[in-house]
Write a protein that holds these residues in place. Structure first.
Motif, PDB file in Angstrom:
ATOM      1  N   GLU A 106       0.820  -1.205   0.000  1.00 44.42           N
ATOM      2  CA  GLU A 106       0.000   0.000   0.000  1.00 44.42           C
ATOM      3  C   GLU A 106       0.855   1.256   0.000  1.00 44.42           C
ATOM      4  O   GLU A 106       0.650   2.161  -0.814  1.00 44.42           O
ATOM      5  CB  GLU A 106      -0.934  -0.013   1.212  1.00 44.42           C
ATOM      6  CG  GLU A 106      -1.797   1.230   1.355  1.00 44.42           C
ATOM      7  CD  GLU A 106      -2.809   1.376   0.239  1.00 44.42           C
ATOM      8  OE1 GLU A 106      -3.295   2.512   0.044  1.00 44.42           O
ATOM      9  OE2 GLU A 106      -3.121   0.375  -0.439  1.00 44.42           O
ATOM     10  N   ARG A 109       2.637   2.205  -3.184  1.00 45.28           N
ATOM     11  CA  ARG A 109       1.731   2.552  -4.287  1.00 45.28           C
ATOM     12  C   ARG A 109       1.979   1.661  -5.518  1.00 45.28           C
ATOM     13  O   ARG A 109       1.917   2.132  -6.658  1.00 45.28           O
ATOM     14  CB  ARG A 109       1.859   4.025  -4.654  1.00 45.28           C
ATOM     15  CG  ARG A 109       1.540   4.962  -3.484  1.00 45.28           C
ATOM     16  CD  ARG A 109       1.588   6.419  -3.899  1.00 45.28           C
ATOM     17  NE  ARG A 109       1.359   7.289  -2.764  1.00 45.28           N
ATOM     18  CZ  ARG A 109       0.145   7.637  -2.315  1.00 45.28           C
ATOM     19  NH1 ARG A 109      -0.926   7.170  -2.936  1.00 45.28           N
ATOM     20  NH2 ARG A 109       0.017   8.441  -1.288  1.00 45.28           N
ATOM     21  N   ARG A 111       1.385  -0.488  -8.509  1.00 48.32           N
ATOM     22  CA  ARG A 111       0.254  -0.687  -9.424  1.00 48.32           C
ATOM     23  C   ARG A 111       0.142  -2.139  -9.858  1.00 48.32           C
ATOM     24  O   ARG A 111      -0.929  -2.599 -10.240  1.00 48.32           O
ATOM     25  CB  ARG A 111       0.405   0.207 -10.661  1.00 48.32           C
ATOM     26  CG  ARG A 111       0.169   1.692 -10.383  1.00 48.32           C
ATOM     27  CD  ARG A 111      -0.151   2.415 -11.660  1.00 48.32           C
ATOM     28  NE  ARG A 111      -1.318   1.814 -12.316  1.00 48.32           N
ATOM     29  CZ  ARG A 111      -1.633   2.009 -13.596  1.00 48.32           C
ATOM     30  NH1 ARG A 111      -0.857   2.769 -14.368  1.00 48.32           N
ATOM     31  NH2 ARG A 111      -2.692   1.439 -14.122  1.00 48.32           N
ATOM     32  N   SER A 130      -5.018  -3.722  -0.284  1.00 47.19           N
ATOM     33  CA  SER A 130      -4.601  -2.392  -0.722  1.00 47.19           C
ATOM     34  C   SER A 130      -5.752  -1.637  -1.383  1.00 47.19           C
ATOM     35  O   SER A 130      -6.453  -2.186  -2.236  1.00 47.19           O
ATOM     36  CB  SER A 130      -3.435  -2.510  -1.710  1.00 47.19           C
ATOM     37  OG  SER A 130      -3.130  -1.247  -2.285  1.00 47.19           O
ATOM     38  N   HIS A 132      -5.334   0.646  -3.407  1.00 42.39           N
ATOM     39  CA  HIS A 132      -4.918   0.921  -4.781  1.00 42.39           C
ATOM     40  C   HIS A 132      -5.209  -0.250  -5.716  1.00 42.39           C
ATOM     41  O   HIS A 132      -5.051  -0.117  -6.930  1.00 42.39           O
ATOM     42  CB  HIS A 132      -3.417   1.247  -4.822  1.00 42.39           C
ATOM     43  CG  HIS A 132      -3.060   2.525  -4.133  1.00 42.39           C
ATOM     44  ND1 HIS A 132      -2.454   2.559  -2.894  1.00 42.39           N
ATOM     45  CD2 HIS A 132      -3.242   3.811  -4.480  1.00 42.39           C
ATOM     46  CE1 HIS A 132      -2.264   3.813  -2.526  1.00 42.39           C
ATOM     47  NE2 HIS A 132      -2.735   4.599  -3.479  1.00 42.39           N
ATOM     48  N   GLU A 397       7.745   8.323   0.600  1.00 46.22           N
ATOM     49  CA  GLU A 397       6.487   8.833   1.148  1.00 46.22           C
ATOM     50  C   GLU A 397       6.550   8.999   2.665  1.00 46.22           C
ATOM     51  O   GLU A 397       5.551   8.814   3.355  1.00 46.22           O
ATOM     52  CB  GLU A 397       5.322   7.896   0.776  1.00 46.22           C
ATOM     53  CG  GLU A 397       5.088   7.733  -0.719  1.00 46.22           C
ATOM     54  CD  GLU A 397       4.472   8.979  -1.345  1.00 46.22           C
ATOM     55  OE1 GLU A 397       3.518   9.529  -0.773  1.00 46.22           O
ATOM     56  OE2 GLU A 397       4.953   9.398  -2.415  1.00 46.22           O
TER      57      GLU A 397
END
Length: 547
Positions: A106, A109, A111, A130, A132, A397
């Motif tokens: 998560e 990020r 994909r 997640s 996402h 992040e």
């Protein structure tokens, strides 16, 4: 230099350098795993096909791809393919438990998550948690409802994908997991500058610019064995060493001393890297005798503290081929001790067997006062700080923890040590409380374990530390302060830890106490715990349970 027409314009990346070799002498071996043997042409074409297949999942340059992979030839190619199409590699090592793995996916990020079939169930669970909603791909058939990346690649063209922009100077291209707390992992992010430095070190034939991990490599004869995890810094660096020099890379799926010795011998391995427990297991094998591996020119030892007596034993058995390396996820290269230096200098100064070498090229090491940041003189113990191009951009992040780790341009490694007058670094402790254990010297992150222990009924406080262990270097020992009148079953605690965090975190010993010792500022005093409980000088605990 003439570069193949399929190469993109702009600065040469490490991928370009790999492909320069793979466009020459195309029938030479590039990648080997048991009976699977890929020539340079086959490796190049499969790499391009994997790049197209990943793009077919909607990936664009800059997107993150999580790699939850075992040691396989195809894992090497998938990792390169992610960089080939301009995406960010997020290494997902197998240590984290379900919650931590899900948080890692998560926070990064990702994909797309590419999983080994062995890990498919865990990967599916993490991806499913997640928000996402990453796409899940498997490297081969698996028991989860997800596409087979290899099958998709087989239908793709064997030409280099076009239209990949050059990475920005401060763009994160590789992210490594380096622990953290439950639900908030730390992800060390690196730019392409890391690879530029590592390539320069690998291609430096004279090593005049500083100590190196490997000797000058000859792509026509050198063969490198990777036996540590490809999703860890050590395995990643070892594989890069072979790839960027055009040497054949031999992948060991799982370490076992007898199997490793057989591969070292039969594949005529010239260079490899082991963590200390691996090296010790080799030395203890009956087939490890002088002259058993005549082709071997270099063994790099790193990843954990090494026993000086065992290092000397390795030189007696394998010859003057031993190098030492020091780094961490936040700075993959910090210091190194070349085999030639170790063989000659340690004879003059036996204490150098305890050193992890001197700073590698373009890297500075400074010992600083932990509180003030002031530089400390030669011989004085303090926090090991480093700066240079191998240092991470920061934690992905996570600006707060990045600020805590970086001070005035210096990375605070969390390790404690000192420098001698000749610039050799000696480590004396690990301030970050990482427990390095297991047959492959994996990391157990104390904070993650302690946070989980505090969620258990009846536990008021918890501390985890590593204690000396003859087989694994360190073993996990936990201390629990229990609530008055609470019935805490150590066996149940151990089972809960294993279920939540994995077998690597399973404590070998559990000590129940009415309270834990604390420092003047109220923190658990782990130095006091180590000094009293590990040495056996403690008062009688409430309960002590051996795992």
């Amino acid at each position: 230099m003439i570069i193949n027409a399929q190469q993109t314009t702009g600065p040469r990346t490490y991928v370009d350098r790999v492909l320069e070799h793979w466009h020459k002498d195309e029938e030479a071996e590039a990648l080997v795993q048991g009976a699977q043997r890929l020539t340079r042409k086959e490796a190049r074409e499969r790499l391009f096909q994997l790049g197209h297949a990943l793009r077919g999942q909607g990936l664009a340059p800059g997107d993150a791809v999580g790699l939850f992979l075992a040691n396989r030839v195809d894992s090497v190619l998938v990792q390169i393919a992610v960089h080939l199409i301009g995406c960010r590699v997020v290494f997902l090592p197998p240590e984290p438990g379900p919650g931590e793995l899900a948080a890692l996916v998560e926070q990064s990020r990702a994909r797309v998550v590419v999983t080994d079939p062995l890990f498919a169930q865990r990967a599916a669970d993490a991806a499913g948690r997640s928000v996402h909603a990453p796409v899940l791909l498997s490297v081969g058939p698996c028991d989860q409802p997800c596409p087979d990346l290899l099958a998709l690649a087989a239908e793709c063209p064997a030409a280099r994908p076009e239209g990949v922009p050059d990475p920005g100077a401060d763009e994160a291209v590789t992210v490594l997991y380096t622990g953290g707390t439950l639900g908030r992992p730390k992800l060390a992010a690196h730019s392409h500058r890391l690879y530029d430095v590592l390539v320069d070190l690998a291609e430096d034939e004279t090593q005049d610019s500083g100590p190196g991990f490997f000797p000058a490599m000859d792509p026509s004869t050198d063969r490198v064995l990777v036996s540590t995890l490809l999703t860890h810094g050590s395995g990643h660096l070892t594989s890069l060493q072979a790839l960027v020099t055009g040497s054949a890379l031999v992948v060991l799926p799982e370490f076992e001393a007898g199997a490793a010795l057989k591969v070292l011998r039969e594949e005529r391995i010239t260079a490899t890297m082991f963590v200390p427990p691996m090296l010790y297991a080799l030395l203890d094998h009956p087939e490890a005798v002088p002259g058993a591996l005549p082709a071997l020119r270099r063994i790099v030892v790193g990843g954990a503290a090494s026993s000086p007596s065992r290092l000397q034993q390795a030189v007696e058995v394998f010859g003057p081929v031993l190098s030492q390396g020091y780094g961490q996820s936040e700075a993959l290269g910090i210091a190194a001790f070349g085999a030639e230096d170790l063989a000659s200098e340690a004879a003059r100064r036996p204490e150098l067997w305890r050193s992890c070498g001197r700073a590698i090229s373009d890297t500075e090491i400074e010992i600083q006062d932990e509180d003030s940041g002031a530089a400390l003189p030669v011989g004085q113990v303090g926090e090991v700080c480093v700066r240079g191009e191998t240092v991470m951009l920061g934690y992905y992040e996570d600006p707060q923890r990045t600020a805590e780790a970086m001070r005035d341009g210096w990375l605070r490694t969390g390790d404690v040590g000192y420098l001698d007058a000749e610039g050799y670094l000696y480590l004396v402790d690990r301030a970050k409380d990482i427990i390095v254990t297991g047959s492959t010297s994996d990391n157990v992150y104390s904070r993650v374990l302690e946070d989980f222990l505090l969620t258990l009924p009846g536990v008021r406080n918890a501390a985890a530390l590593g204690v000396p262990d003859e087989e694994y270097g360190e073993a996990v020992q936990i201390f629990l302060a229990t609530a008055e009148g609470a019935e805490v079953d150590p066996d149940a605690v151990s089972a809960a830890v294993t279920a939540a965090l994995g077998e690597l975190y399973t404590p070998r010993k559990t000590v129940l106490l009415s309270q834990l010792p604390t420092t003047k500022v109220g923190k658990v005093d782990k130095k006091a715990l180590r000094a009293t409980w590990v040495t056996g000088a403690q008062d009688a605990p409430l309960t002590t349970v051996e795992g």
